[in-house]
Design a protein around this motif. Sequence first.
Motif, PDB file in Angstrom:
ATOM      1  N   THR A 540     -52.916  -0.693   0.759  1.00  0.00           N
ATOM      2  CA  THR A 540     -53.732  -0.055  -0.279  1.00  0.00           C
ATOM      3  C   THR A 540     -54.932  -0.921  -0.647  1.00  0.00           C
ATOM      4  O   THR A 540     -56.038  -0.418  -0.850  1.00  0.00           O
ATOM      5  N   ASN A 541     -54.713  -2.213  -0.716  1.00  0.00           N
ATOM      6  CA  ASN A 541     -55.809  -3.133  -1.035  1.00  0.00           C
ATOM      7  C   ASN A 541     -56.906  -3.062   0.025  1.00  0.00           C
ATOM      8  O   ASN A 541     -58.104  -2.989  -0.288  1.00  0.00           O
ATOM      9  N   LEU A 542     -56.530  -3.043   1.296  1.00  0.00           N
ATOM     10  CA  LEU A 542     -57.523  -2.985   2.365  1.00  0.00           C
ATOM     11  C   LEU A 542     -58.241  -1.637   2.383  1.00  0.00           C
ATOM     12  O   LEU A 542     -59.457  -1.573   2.611  1.00  0.00           O
ATOM     13  N   LEU A 543     -57.500  -0.547   2.150  1.00  0.00           N
ATOM     14  CA  LEU A 543     -58.128   0.774   2.131  1.00  0.00           C
ATOM     15  C   LEU A 543     -59.103   0.901   0.964  1.00  0.00           C
ATOM     16  O   LEU A 543     -60.206   1.447   1.105  1.00  0.00           O
ATOM     17  N   THR A 544     -58.705   0.388  -0.204  1.00  0.00           N
ATOM     18  CA  THR A 544     -59.574   0.460  -1.377  1.00  0.00           C
ATOM     19  C   THR A 544     -60.854  -0.339  -1.164  1.00  0.00           C
ATOM     20  O   THR A 544     -61.955   0.105  -1.507  1.00  0.00           O
ATOM     21  N   ASN A 545     -60.724  -1.534  -0.584  1.00  0.00           N
ATOM     22  CA  ASN A 545     -61.909  -2.339  -0.297  1.00  0.00           C
ATOM     23  C   ASN A 545     -62.834  -1.643   0.689  1.00  0.00           C
ATOM     24  O   ASN A 545     -64.061  -1.705   0.562  1.00  0.00           O
ATOM     25  N   ALA A 546     -62.248  -0.980   1.702  1.00  0.00           N
ATOM     26  CA  ALA A 546     -63.068  -0.282   2.690  1.00  0.00           C
ATOM     27  C   ALA A 546     -63.881   0.830   2.035  1.00  0.00           C
ATOM     28  O   ALA A 546     -65.048   1.056   2.381  1.00  0.00           O
ATOM     29  N   LYS A 548     -64.757   0.891  -1.171  1.00  0.00           N
ATOM     30  CA  LYS A 548     -65.651   0.335  -2.184  1.00  0.00           C
ATOM     31  C   LYS A 548     -66.901  -0.283  -1.563  1.00  0.00           C
ATOM     32  O   LYS A 548     -68.006  -0.173  -2.108  1.00  0.00           O
ATOM     33  N   TYR A 549     -66.753  -0.910  -0.388  1.00  0.00           N
ATOM     34  CA  TYR A 549     -67.856  -1.690   0.179  1.00  0.00           C
ATOM     35  C   TYR A 549     -68.462  -1.061   1.429  1.00  0.00           C
ATOM     36  O   TYR A 549     -68.997  -1.772   2.276  1.00  0.00           O
ATOM     37  N   SER A 550     -68.362   0.249   1.587  1.00  0.00           N
ATOM     38  CA  SER A 550     -69.024   0.938   2.693  1.00  0.00           C
ATOM     39  C   SER A 550     -69.805   2.118   2.136  1.00  0.00           C
ATOM     40  O   SER A 550     -69.450   2.667   1.080  1.00  0.00           O
ATOM     41  N   PRO A 551     -70.885   2.520   2.815  1.00  0.00           N
ATOM     42  CA  PRO A 551     -71.702   3.626   2.313  1.00  0.00           C
ATOM     43  C   PRO A 551     -70.892   4.914   2.168  1.00  0.00           C
ATOM     44  O   PRO A 551     -69.987   5.198   2.970  1.00  0.00           O
ATOM     45  N   THR A 552     -71.218   5.667   1.169  1.00  0.00           N
ATOM     46  CA  THR A 552     -70.522   6.933   0.916  1.00  0.00           C
ATOM     47  C   THR A 552     -70.688   7.865   2.116  1.00  0.00           C
ATOM     48  O   THR A 552     -71.782   8.042   2.641  1.00  0.00           O
ATOM     49  N   GLY A 553     -69.568   8.447   2.522  1.00  0.00           N
ATOM     50  CA  GLY A 553     -69.602   9.397   3.623  1.00  0.00           C
ATOM     51  C   GLY A 553     -69.357   8.798   4.989  1.00  0.00           C
ATOM     52  O   GLY A 553     -69.114   9.526   5.950  1.00  0.00           O
ATOM     53  N   TYR A 591     -61.245 -16.204  -5.149  1.00  0.00           N
ATOM     54  CA  TYR A 591     -62.572 -16.138  -4.525  1.00  0.00           C
ATOM     55  C   TYR A 591     -63.074 -14.702  -4.503  1.00  0.00           C
ATOM     56  O   TYR A 591     -62.346 -13.782  -4.132  1.00  0.00           O
ATOM     57  N   ARG A 592     -64.337 -14.539  -4.886  1.00  0.00           N
ATOM     58  CA  ARG A 592     -64.965 -13.218  -4.854  1.00  0.00           C
ATOM     59  C   ARG A 592     -66.367 -13.375  -4.293  1.00  0.00           C
ATOM     60  O   ARG A 592     -67.089 -14.328  -4.605  1.00  0.00           O
ATOM     61  N   THR A 593     -66.784 -12.443  -3.460  1.00  0.00           N
ATOM     62  CA  THR A 593     -68.134 -12.459  -2.907  1.00  0.00           C
ATOM     63  C   THR A 593     -69.133 -12.025  -3.979  1.00  0.00           C
ATOM     64  O   THR A 593     -68.763 -11.488  -5.028  1.00  0.00           O
ATOM     65  N   GLU A 594     -70.408 -12.249  -3.684  1.00  0.00           N
ATOM     66  CA  GLU A 594     -71.452 -11.819  -4.621  1.00  0.00           C
ATOM     67  C   GLU A 594     -71.421 -10.305  -4.795  1.00  0.00           C
ATOM     68  O   GLU A 594     -71.554  -9.785  -5.905  1.00  0.00           O
ATOM     69  N   ASP A 595     -71.241  -9.581  -3.667  1.00  0.00           N
ATOM     70  CA  ASP A 595     -71.167  -8.118  -3.761  1.00  0.00           C
ATOM     71  C   ASP A 595     -69.950  -7.685  -4.556  1.00  0.00           C
ATOM     72  O   ASP A 595     -69.994  -6.709  -5.315  1.00  0.00           O
ATOM     73  N   GLY A 596     -68.833  -8.415  -4.389  1.00  0.00           N
ATOM     74  CA  GLY A 596     -67.628  -8.053  -5.122  1.00  0.00           C
ATOM     75  C   GLY A 596     -67.793  -8.246  -6.614  1.00  0.00           C
ATOM     76  O   GLY A 596     -67.341  -7.426  -7.420  1.00  0.00           O
ATOM     77  N   ARG A 597     -68.461  -9.333  -7.024  1.00  0.00           N
ATOM     78  CA  ARG A 597     -68.660  -9.561  -8.451  1.00  0.00           C
ATOM     79  C   ARG A 597     -69.602  -8.534  -9.070  1.00  0.00           C
ATOM     80  O   ARG A 597     -69.431  -8.123 -10.207  1.00  0.00           O
ATOM     81  N   SER A 598     -70.610  -8.109  -8.280  1.00  0.00           N
ATOM     82  CA  SER A 598     -71.548  -7.126  -8.828  1.00  0.00           C
ATOM     83  C   SER A 598     -70.955  -5.726  -8.835  1.00  0.00           C
ATOM     84  O   SER A 598     -71.248  -4.915  -9.714  1.00  0.00           O
ATOM     85  N   ALA A 599     -70.083  -5.424  -7.851  1.00  0.00           N
ATOM     86  CA  ALA A 599     -69.514  -4.076  -7.768  1.00  0.00           C
ATOM     87  C   ALA A 599     -68.380  -3.872  -8.767  1.00  0.00           C
ATOM     88  O   ALA A 599     -68.186  -2.783  -9.297  1.00  0.00           O
ATOM     89  N   ASP A 600     -67.615  -4.923  -9.028  1.00  0.00           N
ATOM     90  CA  ASP A 600     -66.456  -4.783  -9.919  1.00  0.00           C
ATOM     91  C   ASP A 600     -66.258  -6.102 -10.640  1.00  0.00           C
ATOM     92  O   ASP A 600     -65.638  -7.025 -10.128  1.00  0.00           O
ATOM     93  N   GLY A 601     -66.807  -6.215 -11.831  1.00  0.00           N
ATOM     94  CA  GLY A 601     -66.723  -7.463 -12.571  1.00  0.00           C
ATOM     95  C   GLY A 601     -65.377  -7.715 -13.202  1.00  0.00           C
ATOM     96  O   GLY A 601     -65.164  -8.750 -13.822  1.00  0.00           O
TER      97      GLY A 601
END
Length: 657
Positions: A540-546, A548-553, A591-601
């Motif tokens: 579930t964690n991997l699916l949710t990340n996929a 969250k961090y890929s373009p819609t559609g 550890y969180r990436t820059e994109d991760g911190r901006s997408a979900d604080g």
Amino acid sequence: MPRSTALVRALARSSAVAAGLVGLLVLVGWALDVMVLKSMGAAIPAMRPSAALGLMLGGAALGLRLPAHPRRLQHRLGTVLALATALLGAASLVDGVITGGNGGLDALFLRVFGEDGGASPGVPPSPLTALCLMLLGPALALVDRGHPQRLSWSDALVVLALMAALTGLNGFLLGPLVTPVAAPFLQERSMGLHTTCVLMLLAMGTLCARPELGLMARLTRDTLGGFVARRLVPVTLLGPPVLGLTLVLIHLTGGLSHDAKLPLFATVVAAGGVTLVLLAARALDVLDTERMRATAALEASEERFRTFLDTAPDPMVVVDASGRVRFANAEAERVFGYRREALLAREVELLVPEGLHGPASAGEGPERARGGRLVSGQRQDGTSVPLEVRLSPLEGEDDATRIAILRDVTERRDLEKLREEYVGLISHDLRNPLNTINLRAHLLQRALHERKLEREGVMAQAIIHNVEWMSTMIEELLEGSRLESGRVNLRREARDLGRFLEEVLERDVPPDARERFRLHLADPLPPVPMDAARLERVVTNLLTNALKYSPTGTPVDVRLSAVHDHAVVSVTNQGAGLSPRDAARLFDKYYRTEDGRSADGKGLGLGLYISRLIVEAHGGHIWVESEPDRGVTFFFSVPLEAPAAPTAPEPLRQRAG
């Protein structure tokens, strides 16, 4: 490339060019009747056309055989030219025996050049020239058949050809030493000066064509024999001809009588032999000095290394291939209570009864992930001490010699236990008020909904959402603490992993995003023993990340395959990708990436860290492969059979990647 090898290759290339060019110029001289080209000098007798053709063929063959990996056509053409050189040498040798050199091949060449191409060569041919060509041809053809440690047939043929050419050179230069009647110096006595020099150069070039094989490998390698040979062989070969030339020139100027030439030559040769011995002794002295200097530096380095080991804050021992202690530092004395003299030559089981490679203590999984193993050590007084063992090969020693770092983890265990208790208490104290807040917020939301107070209902929903978020963080902290402690008992049951992935996609993915997932299943796998609840958390964690961090559609590919004795699941998205720095630390705690911190604080950075602990508790491995702007693929593996103990899965990563 070593300097000596580079010089050898340069000599081979120069020899090929020189032999081919001299042969070509002599043939042009015969064709155009230019005496300077025929003899390559004003007063030197002309080179015979057959010898010139042999040099041109041999030089071309050497040039074609010089590349270590020539093309097939180039290799075949070089072999043909080498065999043609041998055939021409054999024909010239037979012609010299039958016709005495006054007809046969050279007469045929002159007729090819035309009746006015030049007079007969005149000077009787030397059989040494034909013999050299006949020997060098097969040597060139066999140049690739050498061995790094043994002399080859090519080396033997080249040495014979070199000796024949050297005989001609010595006959030319040393003949006047024993000739009672002075003859013109440049008169051809056995082989022409230019002929014998070019043949010696061609022989040396053939020997140098493969400096890594055979005789030349012994001369170019950085050993004592190679060092001495590189300095003595040239002097030994060229010393007598140079000496003879010097004496002849002195005699021609009237400074030396004929009777004194040979005694003086013998005296100088004896002196030269003594000089060679002294040169060899000097070379050995230089090497011995370097050896003593290197030995002193090594001893100093060993002393510094031992000082470093002795002052290290952790117990360290050096263990040889038989498992006996060769060195123990001061900290090892303090921890185990033994004097180091009592430990030397004793088996390491004295300190670690189950051995450095033996069974590990309970809870080893997280410790193995950090690079060590938890074992139980034994002090001199019989008490036990928990240790973390790290093994490192000792550089420069036998592969089985290891440095063992035995770290006392008693304090760390106490701190971890205290941390677990602290996290447990805090989590428990937070859960009760959060449960109360959650219950009251739901009741409030229901009451507001009944009274149709939508604005207030949205505010109540925000309270519920934040309470759920805090509960999730508390659960992550508790789960991480339990997994780190190594006291988690997995509830394994054999499950169809393909069917399990289908259920997770159906149950945990929002309906509006479910169509983006494409499940690819390999051939049916045997049931996989796993803790379904915890592994569902990973998927579930991997699916949710996929999502969250890929373009819609864009699609997300989920694949299941088998790699040897592991099942491998991968999740691939078409997002922006990860930098190498992020990919290397993605599974670290917090550890969180820059994109991760901006997408979900709101996240703590524990999701992938907990996923790693869960997979490793199963005896598997989790990793990521990504390039910037090329998408991201997460992999995790689990064994098809439950392992008896966690295994290091790094080789699987290489096979699956």
